[in-house]
Scaffold this motif. Structure first.
Motif, mmCIF file in Angstrom:
data_model
loop_
_atom_site.group_PDB
_atom_site.id
_atom_site.type_symbol
_atom_site.label_atom_id
_atom_site.label_comp_id
_atom_site.label_asym_id
_atom_site.label_seq_id
_atom_site.Cartn_x
_atom_site.Cartn_y
_atom_site.Cartn_z
ATOM 1 N N GLY B 165 0.868 -1.170 0.000
ATOM 2 C CA GLY B 165 0.000 0.000 0.000
ATOM 3 C C GLY B 165 0.909 1.225 0.000
ATOM 4 O O GLY B 165 1.681 1.411 0.936
ATOM 5 N N ILE B 166 0.840 2.031 -1.055
ATOM 6 C CA ILE B 166 1.821 3.105 -1.227
ATOM 7 C C ILE B 166 1.192 4.467 -0.920
ATOM 8 O O ILE B 166 0.083 4.784 -1.376
ATOM 9 N N MET B 167 1.920 5.240 -0.091
ATOM 10 C CA MET B 167 1.486 6.587 0.248
ATOM 11 C C MET B 167 2.292 7.578 -0.583
ATOM 12 O O MET B 167 3.518 7.508 -0.620
ATOM 13 N N THR B 168 1.602 8.504 -1.212
ATOM 14 C CA THR B 168 2.298 9.583 -1.899
ATOM 15 C C THR B 168 2.123 10.835 -1.044
ATOM 16 O O THR B 168 0.986 11.178 -0.681
ATOM 17 N N ALA B 169 3.240 11.454 -0.680
ATOM 18 C CA ALA B 169 3.175 12.591 0.238
ATOM 19 C C ALA B 169 3.813 13.815 -0.397
ATOM 20 O O ALA B 169 4.698 13.701 -1.250
ATOM 21 N N ASP B 170 3.358 15.012 0.037
ATOM 22 C CA ASP B 170 4.011 16.233 -0.446
ATOM 23 C C ASP B 170 5.243 16.513 0.406
ATOM 24 O O ASP B 170 5.597 15.725 1.295
ATOM 25 N N GLU B 171 5.900 17.657 0.150
ATOM 26 C CA GLU B 171 7.168 17.934 0.838
ATOM 27 C C GLU B 171 7.020 18.009 2.350
ATOM 28 O O GLU B 171 7.945 17.740 3.091
ATOM 29 N N GLU B 172 5.829 18.405 2.799
ATOM 30 C CA GLU B 172 5.627 18.520 4.252
ATOM 31 C C GLU B 172 5.142 17.219 4.889
ATOM 32 O O GLU B 172 4.802 17.195 6.063
ATOM 33 N N GLY B 173 5.096 16.181 4.075
ATOM 34 C CA GLY B 173 4.693 14.897 4.629
ATOM 35 C C GLY B 173 3.196 14.694 4.639
ATOM 36 O O GLY B 173 2.674 13.747 5.218
ATOM 37 N N ARG B 174 2.489 15.611 4.001
ATOM 38 C CA ARG B 174 1.032 15.497 3.934
ATOM 39 C C ARG B 174 0.681 14.455 2.868
ATOM 40 O O ARG B 174 1.195 14.505 1.749
ATOM 41 N N ILE B 175 -0.182 13.515 3.220
ATOM 42 C CA ILE B 175 -0.529 12.470 2.256
ATOM 43 C C ILE B 175 -1.447 13.055 1.187
ATOM 44 O O ILE B 175 -2.473 13.667 1.507
ATOM 45 N N VAL B 176 -1.046 12.881 -0.096
ATOM 46 C CA VAL B 176 -1.895 13.402 -1.165
ATOM 47 C C VAL B 176 -2.575 12.264 -1.927
ATOM 48 O O VAL B 176 -3.557 12.460 -2.617
ATOM 49 N N LYS B 177 -2.002 11.064 -1.786
ATOM 50 C CA LYS B 177 -2.583 9.962 -2.541
ATOM 51 C C LYS B 177 -2.271 8.646 -1.843
ATOM 52 O O LYS B 177 -1.203 8.486 -1.252
ATOM 53 N N PHE B 178 -3.209 7.751 -1.889
ATOM 54 C CA PHE B 178 -2.961 6.423 -1.355
ATOM 55 C C PHE B 178 -3.350 5.409 -2.419
ATOM 56 O O PHE B 178 -4.449 5.470 -2.961
ATOM 57 N N SER B 179 -2.426 4.523 -2.772
ATOM 58 C CA SER B 179 -2.778 3.508 -3.762
ATOM 59 C C SER B 179 -2.381 2.125 -3.275
ATOM 60 O O SER B 179 -1.238 1.896 -2.881
ATOM 61 N N GLU B 180 -3.350 1.242 -3.262
ATOM 62 C CA GLU B 180 -3.127 -0.128 -2.807
ATOM 63 C C GLU B 180 -2.501 -0.922 -3.946
ATOM 64 O O GLU B 180 -3.088 -1.053 -5.020
ATOM 65 N N LYS B 181 -1.293 -1.457 -3.734
ATOM 66 C CA LYS B 181 -0.567 -2.249 -4.729
ATOM 67 C C LYS B 181 -0.637 -1.642 -6.139
ATOM 68 O O LYS B 181 -1.196 -2.243 -7.071
ATOM 69 N N PRO B 182 -0.106 -0.439 -6.307
ATOM 70 C CA PRO B 182 -0.215 0.239 -7.607
ATOM 71 C C PRO B 182 0.681 -0.428 -8.653
ATOM 72 O O PRO B 182 1.796 -0.834 -8.346
ATOM 73 N N LYS B 183 0.164 -0.516 -9.898
ATOM 74 C CA LYS B 183 0.955 -1.105 -10.979
ATOM 75 C C LYS B 183 2.115 -0.198 -11.342
ATOM 76 O O LYS B 183 3.214 -0.654 -11.631
ATOM 77 N N GLU B 184 1.846 1.123 -11.328
ATOM 78 C CA GLU B 184 2.909 2.079 -11.648
ATOM 79 C C GLU B 184 3.056 3.057 -10.494
ATOM 80 O O GLU B 184 2.493 4.144 -10.497
ATOM 81 N N PRO B 185 3.796 2.669 -9.481
ATOM 82 C CA PRO B 185 3.884 3.504 -8.274
ATOM 83 C C PRO B 185 4.565 4.845 -8.542
ATOM 84 O O PRO B 185 5.525 4.909 -9.309
ATOM 85 N N ASP B 186 4.051 5.897 -7.914
ATOM 86 C CA ASP B 186 4.719 7.194 -8.025
ATOM 87 C C ASP B 186 5.395 7.572 -6.703
ATOM 88 O O ASP B 186 5.785 8.701 -6.483
ATOM 89 N N SER B 187 5.488 6.591 -5.801
ATOM 90 C CA SER B 187 6.175 6.805 -4.523
ATOM 91 C C SER B 187 6.671 5.430 -4.067
ATOM 92 O O SER B 187 6.177 4.401 -4.507
ATOM 93 N N ASN B 188 7.686 5.436 -3.225
ATOM 94 C CA ASN B 188 8.130 4.147 -2.681
ATOM 95 C C ASN B 188 7.970 4.118 -1.157
ATOM 96 O O ASN B 188 8.697 3.435 -0.453
ATOM 97 N N LEU B 189 7.007 4.909 -0.667
ATOM 98 C CA LEU B 189 6.730 4.904 0.778
ATOM 99 C C LEU B 189 5.589 3.930 1.054
ATOM 100 O O LEU B 189 4.430 4.201 0.723
ATOM 101 N N ALA B 190 5.945 2.782 1.657
ATOM 102 C CA ALA B 190 4.949 1.748 1.906
ATOM 103 C C ALA B 190 4.346 1.936 3.285
ATOM 104 O O ALA B 190 5.058 2.209 4.262
ATOM 105 N N SER B 191 3.025 1.767 3.367
ATOM 106 C CA SER B 191 2.366 1.820 4.670
ATOM 107 C C SER B 191 2.742 0.580 5.472
ATOM 108 O O SER B 191 2.762 -0.526 4.959
ATOM 109 N N MET B 192 3.077 0.795 6.749
ATOM 110 C CA MET B 192 3.457 -0.328 7.605
ATOM 111 C C MET B 192 2.248 -0.886 8.360
ATOM 112 O O MET B 192 2.386 -1.789 9.189
#
Lengths: 367, 376
Positions: B165-192
């Protein structure tokens, strides 16, 4: 039949040197993770006894630290439970005395306020696993107010303590300080009718400087004492050689199974919850007992290693006891040595004790 | 009662079916780990080490061993007057009872429990993760950001990101997008799967989620996307360190071997963030006259006559003469006879392996042998 327990911890042994400088025999570390008093406490609670008094000496810090409110033995209870009681002034006791009458007289409330039928009185420095239920049964069926527990040993002359001579009915006919050949070795343990204990205190209170066993010895013509034979392992510790020997008994298959691995009668102790022992390349361990939290890179033979001891590369530990938090440096050699807690042996140091005459290294020493 | 800054809710109800016979009779969090631990020790110890003294443990699947193991929580210093551990199975109310239908649903059914303590924040944990983490630091970030929800994330290799489950965050760490098992991830921050919610925000979200008939009542699938869509304040907390989900036999095996091989990253031997357990009363281990021990971890109560190389031997296990154990994990109280050969295998708790048995092989996958025979 309700039985309560009374453990005497108000004694030490000068022949254990530095090991008992700041602690009682009851709190001597033993067998990798135990203190000697664990055996008395576990034996009582494993026999269904849930009211236990401990007569503590003045230097009982290590003992109280270990026992706390008795939780490891399930003695933190609303009814009964653990009673820590003050022992009398130190220094009046004679070597080897376990049941100083003054300690018992001072704490007579312990007997008076309970409604138990019997009291099991015992020392706190023996390594054994005994089920008291057969003792209680035998005693309750007998008219003797006291039943003493003994073990038959060969070469009684090699032992310290009391020996019981008995008649054909198993009644005690004499109590002696010496035994010769096969002897009935007193296990520092007896069961007594509670109301008789109160009477005994009334009759002999004036002799409270004496050990209760000595008073019994002098009054065998008027006091009927039965005996109960214990056939299991009895590890008695009077000096450093005994301490090493009784520790090494843990490497004996039968003794280990009888005393330590009986799932119905476990020996309980305070849990420190250390990580598993870690063995690294270079370790070579034979016929030894290793405790949790150790880190072993060297050689260990016929030895007892307590928790969180580090044994460095190429170090050799033989016929020795290393108590908790020991640091044995690289290439050090120990043979017939007992290291107390927090001892550091520096790299390359070699210490050889005599066979059966181990050298004791005192607490927190660095060599 | 003093108001609590944060209590923890530990999800321990899953079956963990990918662990096969390891979980045939116990819940995954209660499965033995590293010789003397059980998986749940890591989460509970993290709570203790983070100053959390009130934990609700949500159970559902075969909880008996877990219940007994957790006990009063004394082993993790949680036997306290004002708090402590609470085992929370599903229970019936006026209109009957229901099973927990998902992670969020399990918490929903225990709203009354959380209200009893009425904490400022609630920490949601999984009972099957191996890691050491100070939740105090995460709580501070959560409070500093004035967040409704903070999600703990860990950087994973980009090529693996599509498994998480990948979290996409802005520079301040604010989550802007959440994608469950994305085919083309735009972030490598995985939810623990570790969340801090402000209780007010979580309570509202749970009530709304419960009313939503379309919802699967899952934090990742339902609650987080909804809160994100509503524009609530969601932040990531970047965790750096060792973290493993022990969902498969391979990850279960690898992460145990790490306790011995990867001391730099996960160390149960040092006192820093100590891992506590409710250990049974065993004597120290005995190594026999012909024992041959290579790099290994061996626990109290073991008796070893044979050879043990690069293996973990659990509490109370017995290894017979002439037996060779290599690259294996023997779980507590297993009994292995003479002249056996155990290679790359996990021997289940309490399993008896007869003399001369051969289990596992050098080139094969790690296998699990035997059915658990549990003695607690």
């Amino acid at each position: 039949m309700k039985t309560i327990g009374l453990i005497s911890a108000n004694y030490d042994s000068s022949s254990l040197g530095e090991l008992t400088k700041d602690r009682t025999m009851a709190s001597i570390p033993y067998g990798g993770r135990y203190r000697l008093i664990d055996f008395a406490l576990s034996n009582l609670v494993n026999s269904g006894i849930t009211t236990v008094g401990i007569i503590a000496p003045y230097n009982s810090g290590s003992l109280i630290d270990h026992i706390g409110i008795g939780n490891p033995w399930s003695l933190g209870r609303k009814t009964g439970g653990l009673f820590l009681m003050p022992g009398s002034v130190y220094g009046l006791k004679s070597e080897g005395s376990r049941f100083l009458l003054r300690d018992i007289v001072k704490n007579r409330k312990f007997f008076e306020r309970d409604d138990a039928d019997f009291v099991i009185c015992m020392g706190s420095s023996d390594v054994w696993n005994i089920d008291f239920e057969p003792l209680i049964k035998q005693h309750s069926e007998s008219s003797d107010p006291i039943t003493m527990v003994f073990k038959k040993v060969p070469r009684g002359e090699n032992h310290h303590g009391y020996f019981l001579e008995t008649d054909e009915d198993g009644k005690v006919t004499s109590i002696a300080r010496e035994g010769f050949g096969w002897s009935n070795y007193f296990a520092d343990c007896f069961i007594i009718d509670r109301d008789y204990m109160e009477d005994f205190i009334d009759w002999f209170g004036a002799l409270d400087h004496m050990d209760m066993i000595d008073i019994l010895r002098d009054n065998l013509d008027t006091i009927d004492i039965g005996t109960f034979e214990f056939k299991g392992y009895l590890g008695k510790i009077y000096n450093a050689a005994d301490l090493l020997k009784v520790n090494q008994a843990m490497t004996d298959y039968d003794i280990r199974n009888e005393v330590f691995c009986n799932p119905e009668r476990l020996i309980f102790t305070k849990t420190q919850d250390e990580a598993p022992a870690l063995f690294l390349p270079g370790s070579d361990v034979r016929n030894s007992v290793i405790s949790a939290g150790c880190r072993i890179e060297g050689r260990v033979e016929n030895s007892i290693i307590f928790r969180t001891v580090n044994i460095g590369k190429n170090a050799v530990v033989k016929n020795s006891v290393i108590m908790m938090h020991g640091e044995i440096g690289e290439g050090a050699v120990l043979d017939n040595v007992i290291c107390d807690k927090y001892v550091t042996i520096n790299e390359g140091i070699k210490i050889y004790g005599g066979d059966g005459d181990p050298i004791i290294i005192g607490k927190e020493k660095t060599i | 009662m003093k108001k609590k800054k944060m209590i923890a809710m530990l999800l321990a109800g899953g079956q963990g079916s990918r662990l096969g016979s390891l979980t045939s009779s116990i819940a995954k969090p209660a499965v033995s780990f590293g010789g003397k631990y059980r998986i749940i020790d890591f989460g509970l110890s993290n709570c203790k080490n983070s100053g959390i003294d009130t934990v609700g443990i949500l159970v559902q699947y075969k909880p008996l061993v877990l219940n007994k193991y957790v006990g009063t929580g004394e082993s993790w210093d949680m036997a306290v007057n004002d708090g402590g551990v609470h085992i929370l199975p599903p229970y019936a109310g006026e209109t009957g009872g229901e099973w927990y239908e998902g992670t969020a649903d399990a918490i929903y059914h225990n709203i009354d429990f959380i209200d009893m303590y009425d904490p400022e924040n609630v920490l949601i944990l999984s009972g099957d993760h191996i890691y050491k983490m100070d939740y105090k630091k995460m709580l501070k970030a959560h409070t500093d950001n004035n967040a409704d929800l903070t999600v703990s994330v860990i950087e994973v290799p980009w090529e693996e990101a599509s498994r998480f489950g990948i979290m996409t965050a802005d520079e301040e760490g604010r989550i802007v997008k959440f994608s469950e098992k994305p085919k083309e991830p735009d972030s490598n921050l995985a939810s623990m799967g570790i969340y801090i919610f402000s209780w007010k925000a979580l309570r509202k979200a749970l009530l709304e989620d419960h009313a939503d008939k379309e919802s699967s009542h899952d934090f990742g699938k339902d609650i987080i996307p909804k809160m994100l869509a509503e524009g609530q304040s969601l932040h990531v907390y970047r965790f750096e360190g060792y973290w493993r989900d022990v969902g498969t036999v391979k990850s279960y095996y690898d992460s145990q071997m790490d306790l011995m091989d990867d001391l730099e990253n996960i160390n149960v031997f040092n006192r820093d963030m100590r891992v506590f357990s409710n250990s049974n009363m065993y004597p120290p281990q005995y190594l026999g006259p012909n024992a041959n021990i290579g790099k290994s971890m061996i626990c109290n109560g073991c008796t070893v006559y044979g050879t043990v190389k690069h293996s973990i031997i659990g509490s109370g296990a017995v290894i017979g003469d002439g037996t060779v154990i290599e690259d294996s994990i023997v779980l507590p109280n297993a009994w292995i006879g003479r002249n056996c050969r155990i290679t790359k295998a996990i021997i289940n708790e309490g399993t008896i392996v007869e003399d001369n048995a051969v289990v596992g092989s050098e080139d094969g996958e790690v296998i699990v042998h035997g059915n658990a025979r549990l003695t607690v």
